[in-house]
Design a protein around this motif. Structure first.
Motif, PDB file in Angstrom:
ATOM      1  N   LYS A  25       0.848  -1.185   0.000  1.00 26.91           N
ATOM      2  CA  LYS A  25       0.000   0.000   0.000  1.00 26.91           C
ATOM      3  C   LYS A  25       0.883   1.234   0.000  1.00 26.91           C
ATOM      4  CE  LYS A  25      -3.689  -2.320   2.542  1.00 26.91           C
ATOM      5  NZ  LYS A  25      -4.535  -2.326   3.758  1.00 26.91           N
ATOM      6  N   THR A  26       0.379   2.315  -0.708  1.00 24.83           N
ATOM      7  CA  THR A  26       1.161   3.543  -0.850  1.00 24.83           C
ATOM      8  C   THR A  26       0.783   4.514   0.247  1.00 24.83           C
ATOM      9  OG1 THR A  26       1.179   3.227  -3.254  1.00 24.83           O
ATOM     10  CG2 THR A  26       1.758   5.412  -2.415  1.00 24.83           C
ATOM     11  N   CYS A  27       1.836   5.176   0.805  1.00 23.10           N
ATOM     12  CA  CYS A  27       1.580   6.193   1.839  1.00 23.10           C
ATOM     13  C   CYS A  27       0.829   7.356   1.232  1.00 23.10           C
ATOM     14  CB  CYS A  27       2.906   6.686   2.418  1.00 23.10           C
ATOM     15  SG  CYS A  27       3.815   5.431   3.345  1.00 23.10           S
ATOM     16  N   PRO A  28       0.065   8.157   2.087  1.00 17.96           N
ATOM     17  CA  PRO A  28      -0.637   9.336   1.589  1.00 17.96           C
ATOM     18  C   PRO A  28       0.334  10.298   0.901  1.00 17.96           C
ATOM     19  CG  PRO A  28      -1.413   8.802   3.770  1.00 17.96           C
ATOM     20  CD  PRO A  28      -0.245   7.916   3.521  1.00 17.96           C
ATOM     21  N   SER A  29      -0.113  10.917  -0.191  1.00 15.29           N
ATOM     22  CA  SER A  29       0.759  11.759  -1.015  1.00 15.29           C
ATOM     23  C   SER A  29       1.206  13.027  -0.312  1.00 15.29           C
ATOM     24  CB  SER A  29       0.034  12.109  -2.314  1.00 15.29           C
ATOM     25  OG  SER A  29      -1.157  12.834  -2.029  1.00 15.29           O
ATOM     26  N   ASN A  30       0.442  13.518   0.677  1.00 12.87           N
ATOM     27  CA  ASN A  30       0.786  14.787   1.328  1.00 12.87           C
ATOM     28  C   ASN A  30       1.645  14.607   2.579  1.00 12.87           C
ATOM     29  OD1 ASN A  30      -0.594  16.431  -0.521  1.00 12.87           O
ATOM     30  ND2 ASN A  30      -2.555  15.865   0.438  1.00 12.87           N
ATOM     31  N   CYS A  31       2.079  13.334   2.876  1.00  9.48           N
ATOM     32  CA  CYS A  31       3.002  13.136   3.993  1.00  9.48           C
ATOM     33  C   CYS A  31       4.355  13.736   3.619  1.00  9.48           C
ATOM     34  CB  CYS A  31       3.197  11.644   4.287  1.00  9.48           C
ATOM     35  SG  CYS A  31       1.746  10.833   4.978  1.00  9.48           S
ATOM     36  N   GLU A  32       4.941  14.509   4.488  1.00  6.78           N
ATOM     37  CA  GLU A  32       6.227  15.113   4.205  1.00  6.78           C
ATOM     38  C   GLU A  32       7.268  14.014   4.084  1.00  6.78           C
ATOM     39  OE1 GLU A  32       8.095  19.264   5.553  1.00  6.78           O
ATOM     40  OE2 GLU A  32       8.105  17.778   7.150  1.00  6.78           O
ATOM     41  N   ASN A  33       8.081  14.060   3.123  1.00  5.90           N
ATOM     42  CA  ASN A  33       9.111  13.052   2.826  1.00  5.90           C
ATOM     43  C   ASN A  33       8.523  11.676   2.520  1.00  5.90           C
ATOM     44  OD1 ASN A  33      11.192  14.954   3.300  1.00  5.90           O
ATOM     45  ND2 ASN A  33      11.086  14.523   5.511  1.00  5.90           N
ATOM     46  N   ALA A  34       7.223  11.632   2.266  1.00 13.54           N
ATOM     47  CA  ALA A  34       6.523  10.403   1.852  1.00 13.54           C
ATOM     48  C   ALA A  34       6.583   9.305   2.900  1.00 13.54           C
ATOM     49  CB  ALA A  34       7.077   9.909   0.508  1.00 13.54           C
ATOM     50  N   GLY A  35       6.882   9.639   4.193  1.00 11.73           N
ATOM     51  CA  GLY A  35       6.959   8.609   5.208  1.00 11.73           C
ATOM     52  C   GLY A  35       5.645   8.428   5.938  1.00 11.73           C
ATOM     53  N   CYS A  36       5.337   7.169   6.292  1.00 13.72           N
ATOM     54  CA  CYS A  36       4.108   6.858   7.034  1.00 13.72           C
ATOM     55  C   CYS A  36       4.338   5.600   7.856  1.00 13.72           C
ATOM     56  CB  CYS A  36       2.918   6.705   6.116  1.00 13.72           C
ATOM     57  SG  CYS A  36       3.006   5.295   4.980  1.00 13.72           S
ATOM     58  N   MET A  37       3.455   5.391   8.831  1.00 15.97           N
ATOM     59  CA  MET A  37       3.545   4.227   9.702  1.00 15.97           C
ATOM     60  C   MET A  37       3.223   2.974   8.894  1.00 15.97           C
ATOM     61  SD  MET A  37       4.460   5.415  12.610  1.00 15.97           S
ATOM     62  CE  MET A  37       4.151   4.045  13.720  1.00 15.97           C
ATOM     63  N   GLN A  38       4.082   1.884   9.101  1.00 14.94           N
ATOM     64  CA  GLN A  38       3.884   0.669   8.334  1.00 14.94           C
ATOM     65  C   GLN A  38       2.592  -0.023   8.715  1.00 14.94           C
ATOM     66  OE1 GLN A  38       7.263  -1.906   8.272  1.00 14.94           O
ATOM     67  NE2 GLN A  38       6.146  -3.645   7.390  1.00 14.94           N
ATOM     68  N   ALA A  39       2.184   0.145   9.981  1.00 12.46           N
ATOM     69  CA  ALA A  39       1.000  -0.582  10.437  1.00 12.46           C
ATOM     70  C   ALA A  39      -0.277  -0.001   9.884  1.00 12.46           C
ATOM     71  CB  ALA A  39       0.968  -0.591  11.959  1.00 12.46           C
ATOM     72  N   ASN A  40      -0.436   1.362   9.946  1.00 12.94           N
ATOM     73  CA  ASN A  40      -1.730   1.953   9.555  1.00 12.94           C
ATOM     74  C   ASN A  40      -1.621   3.047   8.506  1.00 12.94           C
ATOM     75  OD1 ASN A  40      -0.614   4.054  11.004  1.00 12.94           O
ATOM     76  ND2 ASN A  40      -1.887   3.693  12.835  1.00 12.94           N
ATOM     77  N   GLY A  41      -0.411   3.457   8.076  1.00 15.91           N
ATOM     78  CA  GLY A  41      -0.256   4.426   7.008  1.00 15.91           C
ATOM     79  C   GLY A  41      -0.383   5.862   7.434  1.00 15.91           C
ATOM     80  N   THR A  42      -0.416   6.150   8.763  1.00 14.17           N
ATOM     81  CA  THR A  42      -0.468   7.557   9.190  1.00 14.17           C
ATOM     82  C   THR A  42       0.892   8.190   8.969  1.00 14.17           C
ATOM     83  OG1 THR A  42       0.126   6.913  11.454  1.00 14.17           O
ATOM     84  CG2 THR A  42      -2.242   7.111  10.916  1.00 14.17           C
ATOM     85  N   CYS A  43       0.842   9.521   8.641  1.00 18.48           N
ATOM     86  CA  CYS A  43       2.061  10.231   8.287  1.00 18.48           C
ATOM     87  C   CYS A  43       2.978  10.337   9.503  1.00 18.48           C
ATOM     88  CB  CYS A  43       1.732  11.624   7.773  1.00 18.48           C
ATOM     89  SG  CYS A  43       0.902  11.604   6.146  1.00 18.48           S
ATOM     90  N   ILE A  44       4.254  10.198   9.237  1.00 17.94           N
ATOM     91  CA  ILE A  44       5.264  10.356  10.272  1.00 17.94           C
ATOM     92  C   ILE A  44       5.806  11.770  10.168  1.00 17.94           C
ATOM     93  CG2 ILE A  44       7.509   9.540  11.099  1.00 17.94           C
ATOM     94  CD1 ILE A  44       6.907   6.847   9.823  1.00 17.94           C
ATOM     95  N   GLY A  45       5.741  12.555  11.198  1.00 21.36           N
ATOM     96  CA  GLY A  45       6.234  13.920  11.185  1.00 21.36           C
ATOM     97  C   GLY A  45       5.200  14.870  10.652  1.00 21.36           C
ATOM     98  N   ASN A  46       5.659  15.864   9.880  1.00 20.13           N
ATOM     99  CA  ASN A  46       4.773  16.925   9.385  1.00 20.13           C
ATOM    100  C   ASN A  46       4.123  16.552   8.055  1.00 20.13           C
ATOM    101  OD1 ASN A  46       5.329  18.666  11.572  1.00 20.13           O
ATOM    102  ND2 ASN A  46       7.243  19.327  10.601  1.00 20.13           N
ATOM    103  N   CYS A  47       3.098  17.380   7.794  1.00 19.79           N
ATOM    104  CA  CYS A  47       2.440  17.290   6.463  1.00 19.79           C
ATOM    105  C   CYS A  47       3.080  18.314   5.536  1.00 19.79           C
ATOM    106  CB  CYS A  47       0.957  17.586   6.612  1.00 19.79           C
ATOM    107  SG  CYS A  47       0.049  16.401   7.625  1.00 19.79           S
ATOM    108  N   LYS A  48       2.857  18.125   4.278  1.00 24.32           N
ATOM    109  CA  LYS A  48       3.273  19.141   3.331  1.00 24.32           C
ATOM    110  C   LYS A  48       2.517  20.422   3.635  1.00 24.32           C
ATOM    111  CE  LYS A  48       4.546  16.129  -0.538  1.00 24.32           C
ATOM    112  NZ  LYS A  48       4.254  15.762  -1.923  1.00 24.32           N
ATOM    113  N   GLU A  49       3.141  21.565   3.276  1.00 25.68           N
ATOM    114  CA  GLU A  49       2.535  22.869   3.567  1.00 25.68           C
ATOM    115  C   GLU A  49       1.160  22.942   2.945  1.00 25.68           C
ATOM    116  OE1 GLU A  49       3.722  27.115   2.077  1.00 25.68           O
ATOM    117  OE2 GLU A  49       5.029  26.602   3.759  1.00 25.68           O
ATOM    118  N   GLY A  50       0.232  23.402   3.814  1.00 23.47           N
ATOM    119  CA  GLY A  50      -1.128  23.565   3.355  1.00 23.47           C
ATOM    120  C   GLY A  50      -2.035  22.431   3.729  1.00 23.47           C
ATOM    121  N   PHE A  51      -1.471  21.376   4.408  1.00 23.28           N
ATOM    122  CA  PHE A  51      -2.293  20.218   4.771  1.00 23.28           C
ATOM    123  C   PHE A  51      -2.053  19.870   6.245  1.00 23.28           C
ATOM    124  CE2 PHE A  51      -1.670  19.974   0.255  1.00 23.28           C
ATOM    125  CZ  PHE A  51      -2.923  19.629  -0.241  1.00 23.28           C
TER     126      PHE A  51
END
Length: 617
Positions: A25-51
């Protein structure tokens, strides 16, 4: 996917941008540096500006208008758009501030200002941007120096110094860090005279360019070689085109090529200066000559009139067909007259009238219609319009018919007697007289047995002199066998003839011997012992015409007188013989095919007059 050993336990770690047990599964596109939790896909760290949000799928502006960056967790606005401030970005910064925290604290300044404390101060007049009053980072156009206190050269729009232009004014070009007049300006005289202070080309443009600075092509198709500077009106087109006000967008017509091989026409209206290419006409040579013009001569340039027509046509543009009866098919171009005459059978100027059928070879005078070669057989007259009269035939009816059967007229063309010939003539025209021995219509009948084989009458077949022995009838074709009575009658005629003949011979001898005494006695002696037939034969052999040797005229007269008497007696006897049974008997003639001689045989008995009997002489 990579493996990781943690406390003796090996686990798989997804590559950046993927999550899930299988890392599919692909991480959400607006996660900063495209990183997300392997278990549930929540973004790790900040979001891209504006989100914001755990999946960075919520827009800051959707919560707070004009917010360009907000807290990831709750969406609280951290940065407003330039010129705005406040938690909900509802407040406007001071005019000179680019960004601010409040009305009293500027964070950055707009261009032309610099940060002085918490406020923004204006740069000096000629500074476009500055870091301080005494340090300009960018000058307005046309100025240079630390404080922008110097003016650039007139050709420069921007410069670093008096000797280095970084941007030239319109109409000028950068050459070796200096701005000079555009190379499209017409260059003549001093360099500075090529263009004005504002860069306008003072003396016009080079070929192919137009405009105040000569930066624009005369036309997009580059057909205009030279045009006016301000109106774009073309003054010279490429070869083969014209159109002064249309950027040479029109093609020349079929102008005759010049010696150089170029096709040129007037730049304004496209008119060809000389003649047209063969086959075209009008001033622009764009119209084709009529299709029936002679291809080798074409037509007149202005009117399109054909110089000559193809064979078979006439008229200014050869739009009319010559008469099909013109000889060789041609006619005069201006009036359609058949200039080489008409084909046989036709006449007048256009060969539309037919010659009379009686003209020989169907040829008549082109103007008068008179039959110039005479008439065909069977016709006469100047125009050969009249049939021959009955009895005549041939050309101009100059020949007379032959002897046709029952005087019927012959064929007026051939002269042939269609029903045959009259008696006595033969041949197709019945002008050949029958040969001797033939008679009747077409000479098909043989003559009968005419006396002495004389020819019969060629018309009637009659024998004019009588028949040969054994034949009778007018044509001597009936065989005749006499009976005993007829033979006796013949003897009654023959005996007197013999007696008269004997008397005549004796008298002639007596007269002759009067002067020839010696001979006379001899002759008399013999005559006493000769039969009449023998005497006649001897006289005949000797020729009793010895009397011609006599010199005595009186004796001759006596002899002739006696002979005349004898001839008369002979004629009387002959005439009497002819009246028997209406038949003609000839002296010494033949009866029933048998020769009756003087002293001949009758009824088996020999009759002799001083002759021999029983075959004795």
């Amino acid at each position: 996917m990579t493996s990781q050993n943690v406390g003796g336990v090996v686990s798989d770690i997804c590559n950046v941008g993927y999550y899930g047990d299988d890392c599919d599964k692909t991480c959400p596109s607006n996660c900063e540096n495209a990183g997300c939790m392997q278990a549930n896909g929540t973004c790790i760290g900040n979001c891209k500006e504006g989100f914001y949000g755990s999946m960075c799928d919520l827009k800051c502006s959707s919560r707070i208008k004009n917010c360009i960056h907000c807290e990831v967790t709750d969406g609280k606005c951290l940065i407003c758009e330039n010129g705005l401030f406040g938690e909900d970005c509802r407040f406007t910064c001071p005019e000179q501030c680019e960004t601010c925290e409040s009305k009293d604290v500027c964070m950055t300044c707009k261009k032309g200002y610099f940060l002085l404390g918490n406020n923004c101060a204006k740069c000096l007049n000629n500074c476009k941007a500055c870091r301080h009053y005494s340090e300009c980072s960018e000058c307005v156009q046309g100025r240079y120096g630390p404080t922008c206190g110097y003016t650039c050269p007139k050709q420069c729009l921007e410069c670093k110094s008096a000797d280095e232009c970084t941007k030239c004014k319109v109409g000028y070009e950068s050459t070796s860090r200096k701005c000079q007049c555009s190379h499209n300006c017409y260059r003549e005289g001093d360099l500075d005279s090529w263009c004005s202070v504002d860069g306008n080309c003072s003396k016009g443009c080079i070929d192919g360019k137009t405009g105040v600075h000569c930066q624009t092509d005369c036309d997009d198709e580059k057909r205009c070689l030279r045009c006016q500077q301000f109106s774009k009106s073309c003054e010279q087109c490429v070869i083969g085109y014209y159109g002064k006000e249309h950027f040479c967008g029109k093609m020349c017509g079929n102008c005759l090529k010049e010696s150089s091989g170029d096709i040129k026409c007037d730049i304004e209206d496209g008119n060809c200066p000389g003649a047209c290419t063969l086959g075209f006409y009008n001033e622009q040579c764009k119209l084709q000559c009529a299709k029936n013009c002679d291809n080798t001569k074409g037509c007149e340039k202005i009117t399109g009139k054909c110089v000559a027509c193809k064979i078979g046509f006439f008229g200014k543009k050869c739009e009319n067909s010559c008469s099909k009866n013109c000889f060789n098919g041609g006619c005069e171009q201006h009036d359609g007259y058949c200039n080489e005459g008409c084909i046989p059978g036709w006449y007048n100027n256009t060969c539309e009238s037919t010659c009379n059928k009686g003209c020989k070879h169907q040829i008549c005078d082109r103007m008068t219609a008179e039959c110039s070669h005479g008439c065909e057989n069977g016709y006469k007259g100047k125009y050969c319009e009249m049939d021959c009269l009955d009895g005549f035939f041939g050309s101009n009816c100059t020949k007379k018919c032959g002897y046709c059967l029952s005087s019927q007229p012959c064929d007026k063309k051939t002269g042939q007697c269609t029903e045959g010939c009259d008696k006595g003539y033969a041949g197709s025209e019945c002008i050949i007289e029958c040969l001797d021995g033939f008679h009747g219509s077409d000479c098909t009948k043989d003559c009968g047995y005419c006396l002495s084989s004389q020819p019969c009458d060629k018309k009637t077949g009659q024998c004019k002199e009588g028949c040969d022995k054994g034949y009778t009838g007018s044509e001597c074709i009936i065989a005749h066998v006499p009976d005993v009575e007829e033979e006796s009658t013949n003897l009654l005629f023959i005996i007197p003839v013999l007696i008269v003949t004997t008397v005549i011979v004796v008298i002639v001898i007596i007269v002759f011997c009067k002067y020839k005494n010696r001979r006379c006695s001899c002759m008399l002696y013999k005559n006493e012992h000769q039969t009449g037939s023998e005497q006649a034969q001897e006289l005949n052999d000797r020729g009793i015409h010895d009397d011609e040797r006599s010199d005595d005229n009186s004796d001759d007269d006596t002899l002739h007188s006696e002979e005349a008497k004898l001839h008369k007696a002979d004629d009387d006897a002959t005439e009497s013989g002819r009246e028997v049974d209406g038949r003609n008997f000839h002296r010494g003639g033949e009866v029933d095919g048998r020769n009756l001689r003087l002293g001949g045989e009758v009824d088996g008995r020999n009759l002799r007059r001083g002759g021999e009997v029983d075959n004795r002489k």
